[in-house]
Enzyme design. Structure first.
Site, PDB file in Angstrom:
ATOM      1  N   ASP A 154      -1.336   9.988  -5.556  1.00 38.46           N
ATOM      2  CA  ASP A 154      -1.969  10.960  -6.432  1.00 38.46           C
ATOM      3  C   ASP A 154      -0.913  11.976  -6.869  1.00 38.46           C
ATOM      4  O   ASP A 154       0.237  11.921  -6.445  1.00 38.46           O
ATOM      5  CB  ASP A 154      -3.157  11.630  -5.738  1.00 38.46           C
ATOM      6  CG  ASP A 154      -2.768  12.320  -4.432  1.00 38.46           C
ATOM      7  OD1 ASP A 154      -1.571  12.629  -4.239  1.00 38.46           O
ATOM      8  OD2 ASP A 154      -3.655  12.555  -3.614  1.00 38.46           O
ATOM      9  N   LYS A 181       0.247   1.003  -6.675  1.00 38.27           N
ATOM     10  CA  LYS A 181      -0.529   0.002  -5.939  1.00 38.27           C
ATOM     11  C   LYS A 181      -1.982   0.032  -6.370  1.00 38.27           C
ATOM     12  O   LYS A 181      -2.459   1.002  -6.929  1.00 38.27           O
ATOM     13  CB  LYS A 181      -0.411   0.234  -4.439  1.00 38.27           C
ATOM     14  CG  LYS A 181      -1.106   1.504  -3.996  1.00 38.27           C
ATOM     15  CD  LYS A 181      -1.010   1.716  -2.503  1.00 38.27           C
ATOM     16  CE  LYS A 181      -1.882   2.864  -2.118  1.00 38.27           C
ATOM     17  NZ  LYS A 181      -1.284   3.971  -1.500  1.00 38.27           N
ATOM     18  N   ASP A 217      -2.908   3.052   8.941  1.00 39.31           N
ATOM     19  CA  ASP A 217      -3.953   2.457   9.776  1.00 39.31           C
ATOM     20  C   ASP A 217      -3.593   1.012  10.079  1.00 39.31           C
ATOM     21  O   ASP A 217      -2.963   0.721  11.080  1.00 39.31           O
ATOM     22  CB  ASP A 217      -5.309   2.579   9.097  1.00 39.31           C
ATOM     23  CG  ASP A 217      -6.463   2.117   9.978  1.00 39.31           C
ATOM     24  OD1 ASP A 217      -6.239   1.739  11.145  1.00 39.31           O
ATOM     25  OD2 ASP A 217      -7.609   2.122   9.494  1.00 39.31           O
ATOM     26  N   GLY A 277      -1.495  -0.839   8.359  1.00 41.64           N
ATOM     27  CA  GLY A 277      -0.099  -1.093   8.019  1.00 41.64           C
ATOM     28  C   GLY A 277       0.090  -1.971   6.799  1.00 41.64           C
ATOM     29  O   GLY A 277       1.223  -2.186   6.368  1.00 41.64           O
ATOM     30  N   GLY A 278      -1.000  -2.466   6.246  1.00 47.08           N
ATOM     31  CA  GLY A 278      -0.898  -3.383   5.110  1.00 47.08           C
ATOM     32  C   GLY A 278      -0.181  -2.798   3.908  1.00 47.08           C
ATOM     33  O   GLY A 278       0.696  -3.436   3.322  1.00 47.08           O
ATOM     34  N   THR A 279      -0.542  -1.584   3.525  1.00 42.12           N
ATOM     35  CA  THR A 279       0.060  -0.970   2.342  1.00 42.12           C
ATOM     36  C   THR A 279       1.556  -0.762   2.536  1.00 42.12           C
ATOM     37  O   THR A 279       2.359  -1.116   1.669  1.00 42.12           O
ATOM     38  CB  THR A 279      -0.628   0.373   2.025  1.00 42.12           C
ATOM     39  OG1 THR A 279      -2.010   0.124   1.742  1.00 42.12           O
ATOM     40  CG2 THR A 279       0.017   1.052   0.835  1.00 42.12           C
ATOM     41  N   ASP A 329       4.369   8.959   4.043  1.00 49.03           N
ATOM     42  CA  ASP A 329       2.921   8.921   3.840  1.00 49.03           C
ATOM     43  C   ASP A 329       2.250   9.800   4.887  1.00 49.03           C
ATOM     44  O   ASP A 329       2.869  10.187   5.881  1.00 49.03           O
ATOM     45  CB  ASP A 329       2.408   7.490   3.943  1.00 49.03           C
ATOM     46  CG  ASP A 329       1.177   7.229   3.083  1.00 49.03           C
ATOM     47  OD1 ASP A 329       0.501   8.200   2.678  1.00 49.03           O
ATOM     48  OD2 ASP A 329       0.874   6.050   2.839  1.00 49.03           O
TER      49      ASP A 329
END
Length: 163
Positions: free
Chosen positions: A2, A25, A55, A57-59, A51
């Site tokens: 953002d 993304k 949580d 870790g995917g991103t 960041d």
């Protein structure tokens, strides 16, 4: 990110005298994301992802892979809150992330402690590095890591200019 995320990223880039790249993304559902574009030049650079929370870790794992795919030399990530649920530790261990550094706002599990590319630092140190008051008690690994990242960035900039 953002607008606030871009502002924070720009401030960090200025602080360590580094270039800024943004990862665009798309998140179709919670716990899953797809990297759409990388805005900025990361080829032959050491990249740092900052960041607020991780949580599954995917991103971050997807972002790290996308940066490597377009020519980044390495990717390190600094995150305030390391939830690291489900298969996050395994995902991060198997990702191209050189390191993931989180604060101790969430206690590390044994799996986190045993993973070579995940470290925790004291939240007081994180506060100090972000201009807030805190005692100097605790681990200062992030200071060393940020200085190392800055040196890597300068080294890469010099070697790129010499080519």
């Amino acid at each position: 990110p953002d607008v606030g995320g871009v502002v924070r990223a720009r401030a960090i880039a200025r602080r360590i005298n580094a270039n800024l790249a943004i990862i665009d993304k798309r998140r179709e559902k919670a716990g899953s994301s797809e990297v759409m574009n990388i805005i900025g030049d990361v080829k032959n650079h050491h990249c740092i992802i900052v960041d607020d929370i991780i949580d599954s870790g995917g991103t971050i794992c997807n972002a790290a892979q996308a940066l490597i795919d377009v020519g980044a030399i390495s990717v390190d990530s600094y995150v305030t809150h390391g939830v690291l649920s489900g298969s996050a530790v395994t995902n991060i261990s198997n990702s191209p992330l050189s390191s993931l550094v989180t604060t101790d706002s969430i206690k590390a599990t044994e799996a986190v402690k045993m993973t070579s590319n995940i470290r925790q630092i004291a939240s007081k140190v994180w506060n100090i590095l972000n201009g807030k008051d805190a005692d100097m008690d605790g681990d200062v690994d992030i200071d060393d890591a940020m200085l190392k990242a800055k040196r890597k960035a300068k080294s890469t900039q010099k070697s790129t200019k010499e080519k």
